[in-house]
Design a protein around this motif. Structure first.
Motif, PDB file in Angstrom:
ATOM      1  N   ASP A 187       0.948  -1.278   0.343  1.00 33.28           N
ATOM      2  CA  ASP A 187       0.133   0.213  -0.066  1.00 33.28           C
ATOM      3  C   ASP A 187       0.750   1.209  -0.096  1.00 33.28           C
ATOM      4  OD1 ASP A 187      -1.987   2.335   0.531  1.00 33.28           O
ATOM      5  OD2 ASP A 187      -3.212   1.016   1.321  1.00 33.28           O
ATOM      6  N   ARG A 189       0.335   4.272   0.990  1.00 35.46           N
ATOM      7  CA  ARG A 189       0.699   4.774   2.083  1.00 35.46           C
ATOM      8  C   ARG A 189       0.901   4.481   3.535  1.00 35.46           C
ATOM      9  NH1 ARG A 189      -6.248   4.643   2.247  1.00 35.46           N
ATOM     10  NH2 ARG A 189      -5.393   2.280   1.435  1.00 35.46           N
ATOM     11  N   SER A 191       4.215   2.898   2.209  1.00 36.42           N
ATOM     12  CA  SER A 191       5.750   3.511   2.310  1.00 36.42           C
ATOM     13  C   SER A 191       5.317   4.784   2.522  1.00 36.42           C
ATOM     14  CB  SER A 191       5.440   3.106   0.382  1.00 36.42           C
ATOM     15  OG  SER A 191       6.801   4.172   0.407  1.00 36.42           O
ATOM     16  N   ALA A 192       4.388   5.471   2.529  1.00 36.47           N
ATOM     17  CA  ALA A 192       4.864   7.388   2.471  1.00 36.47           C
ATOM     18  C   ALA A 192       4.777   6.942   4.493  1.00 36.47           C
ATOM     19  CB  ALA A 192       2.961   7.885   2.713  1.00 36.47           C
ATOM     20  N   LEU A 193       4.361   6.773   5.771  1.00 39.18           N
ATOM     21  CA  LEU A 193       4.102   6.625   6.338  1.00 39.18           C
ATOM     22  C   LEU A 193       5.691   6.287   7.335  1.00 39.18           C
ATOM     23  CD1 LEU A 193       1.840   5.057   9.432  1.00 39.18           C
ATOM     24  CD2 LEU A 193       4.093   4.212   9.363  1.00 39.18           C
ATOM     25  N   SER A 196       7.634   9.057   6.283  1.00 37.04           N
ATOM     26  CA  SER A 196       7.586  10.018   6.759  1.00 37.04           C
ATOM     27  C   SER A 196       8.334   9.985   8.039  1.00 37.04           C
ATOM     28  CB  SER A 196       5.925  10.216   7.752  1.00 37.04           C
ATOM     29  OG  SER A 196       5.797  11.380   8.842  1.00 37.04           O
ATOM     30  N   ASP A 341      -0.402   8.562  14.075  1.00 36.76           N
ATOM     31  CA  ASP A 341      -0.237   7.914  11.946  1.00 36.76           C
ATOM     32  C   ASP A 341      -0.653   6.235  11.138  1.00 36.76           C
ATOM     33  OD1 ASP A 341       0.307  10.604  11.668  1.00 36.76           O
ATOM     34  OD2 ASP A 341       2.214  10.453  11.264  1.00 36.76           O
ATOM     35  N   GLU A 344      -4.020   5.688  12.688  1.00 37.52           N
ATOM     36  CA  GLU A 344      -5.381   6.446  11.494  1.00 37.52           C
ATOM     37  C   GLU A 344      -5.373   5.134  10.436  1.00 37.52           C
ATOM     38  OE1 GLU A 344      -7.543   8.486   9.070  1.00 37.52           O
ATOM     39  OE2 GLU A 344      -7.185   8.550  11.747  1.00 37.52           O
ATOM     40  N   PHE A 345      -3.677   4.206   9.705  1.00 40.57           N
ATOM     41  CA  PHE A 345      -4.115   4.050   8.553  1.00 40.57           C
ATOM     42  C   PHE A 345      -4.878   2.811   8.654  1.00 40.57           C
ATOM     43  CE2 PHE A 345      -0.900   0.407   6.818  1.00 40.57           C
ATOM     44  CZ  PHE A 345      -1.490   1.182   5.498  1.00 40.57           C
ATOM     45  N   LYS A 349      -7.217   0.820   6.705  1.00 43.45           N
ATOM     46  CA  LYS A 349      -7.671  -0.210   6.126  1.00 43.45           C
ATOM     47  C   LYS A 349      -9.022  -1.025   6.388  1.00 43.45           C
ATOM     48  CE  LYS A 349      -5.150  -1.731   3.662  1.00 43.45           C
ATOM     49  NZ  LYS A 349      -4.635  -1.737   2.344  1.00 43.45           N
TER      50      LYS A 349
END
Length: 363
Positions: A187, A189, A191-193, A196, A341, A344-345, A349
């Motif tokens: 996902d 998102r 990877s972005a998490l 970050s 974060d 929230e993710f 999901k």
């Protein structure tokens, strides 16, 4: 004709990717994994024995796997007790796991979903069956099962799902629809998490070191080579994450190693081990090293609290000194645990799972 129409409607609902929840459903979110212990003297031997006698971990005759488990305990118990002592005697994974589940459920309730969080483990208490007893008692009609790691493997999420399936088969009177979230490794998102989290540490945790000079070390769960050859998706999923991080931070700055804790003689495991990989890191002239285990771990356990925080930094410093180099600045990032974060993710999901989206498996 009415039963036939109902069957067709249910078939379409289950296999068309549409939502399997309604506003009147009570939703359970179950976080699970092998688990960990808080009282090593009374609990640890049973955890080791259950792990090494599991038919998916070691697909051998019970007499053989039982003998291996006894031998493994005899060889490793002193080291294991010492590691638990080094982290204060207890991993606290049980509480963190329940806290994770509670936080995700609370986030879902803010969206109007009647959700409750649960935790259950395959190798120690509260066992999956005990968690499911409570879930059934609470009247849950829709259940999302989440393994505490981003990737799917036959010896991680699949074992958790197997325990859930076995329970459901034994309790066919329970009207519940259950789905397992196989993985979220691919996902974007996730990877972005990760990025970050890494970026925050690169900018704030290393004094007087240029962020572009800091190396990143990724310790990850190990896996038996046989499963990799048989097509287990775990390692390919991991390597896609590693490749993505290397594309972002530089292939010469991102290193990884496998924690092959259940390794036994004459059985090949994923390479490089963390020890071998840290030797490479020490030789790479990194004035700062960031250790981030969130690629394959989401909650603190012995493997993160001891290996990541104590053993790996010590090995890295010892190796750099052996090479005659100055000690690097080593920062170990905390696990995702209750990171807002991450919560929230996982809530997102879970909502998507209720809508039939994601890497899902019907249980």
């Amino acid at each position: 004709m009415k039963p036939l129409i109902q069957f067709i409607a249910l078939f379409i609902l289950l296999f068309s990717g549409q939502s399997f929840a309604s506003g009147q459903d009570k939703v359970g979110v179950l976080f699970g994994s092998f688990g960990d212990v808080d009282d090593p003297k009374s609990e640890l031997r049973d955890l080791v024995h259950r792990t090494l006698t599991d038919p998916d971990v070691l697909p051998l005759h019970p007499w053989v796997s039982g003998g291996i488990a006894d031998l493994g305990w005899f060889i490793e118990k002193r080291r294991l007790f010492a590691e638990y002592e080094a982290i204060g005697g207890a991993s606290g994974m049980r509480k963190r796991s329940q806290d994770q589940a509670d936080a995700v459920a609370a986030k879902l309730r803010t969206q109007g979903i009647d959700a409750v969080g649960y935790s259950g483990f395959t190798m120690t208490f509260p066992f999956v069956s005990q968690a499911l007893d409570q879930i059934r008692k609470d009247g849950v009609t829709k259940l999302i099962v989440i393994y505490q790691g981003a990737q799917y493997s036959k010896v991680t999420a699949q074992i958790l799902f197997r325990h859930v399936r076995d329970y459901l088969k034994a309790h066919r009177d329970w009207t519940v629809e259950a789905v397992g979230l196989r993985s979220f490794s691919d996902d974007p998102r996730f990877s972005a998490l990760l990025k970050s989290q890494i970026n925050e540490s690169l900018l704030n945790d290393f004094r007087d070191i240029n962020p572009t000079d800091i190396c990143i070390f990724l310790p990850m769960h190990g896996l038996v080579d046989r499963l990799v050859r048989e097509g287990d998706p775990y390692v390919p999923q991991l390597m896609r994450v590693v490749d993505d991080l290397r594309a972002t931070y530089g292939a010469d700055r991102v290193f990884y190693g496998y924690q092959n804790h259940d390794e036994i003689p004459f059985v090949g495991w994923t390479q490089p081990t963390t020890d071998k990989a840290l030797t490479t890191v020490a030789a790479a002239n990194c004035p700062g090293v960031l250790i981030n285990g969130a690629v394959s771990f989401t909650v603190d356990s012995l493997e993160t609290l001891y290996d990541h925080r104590i053993d790996e930094p010590a090995r890295l410093v010892a190796e750099t000194r052996r090479l005659g180099k100055p000690d690097p600045t080593v920062v170990v990032q905390p696990m995702l645990n209750l990171s807002p974060d991450f919560v929230e993710f996982m809530a997102v999901k879970s909502v998507e799972a209720l809508e039939g989206q994601g890497d899902l498996e019907r249980l």
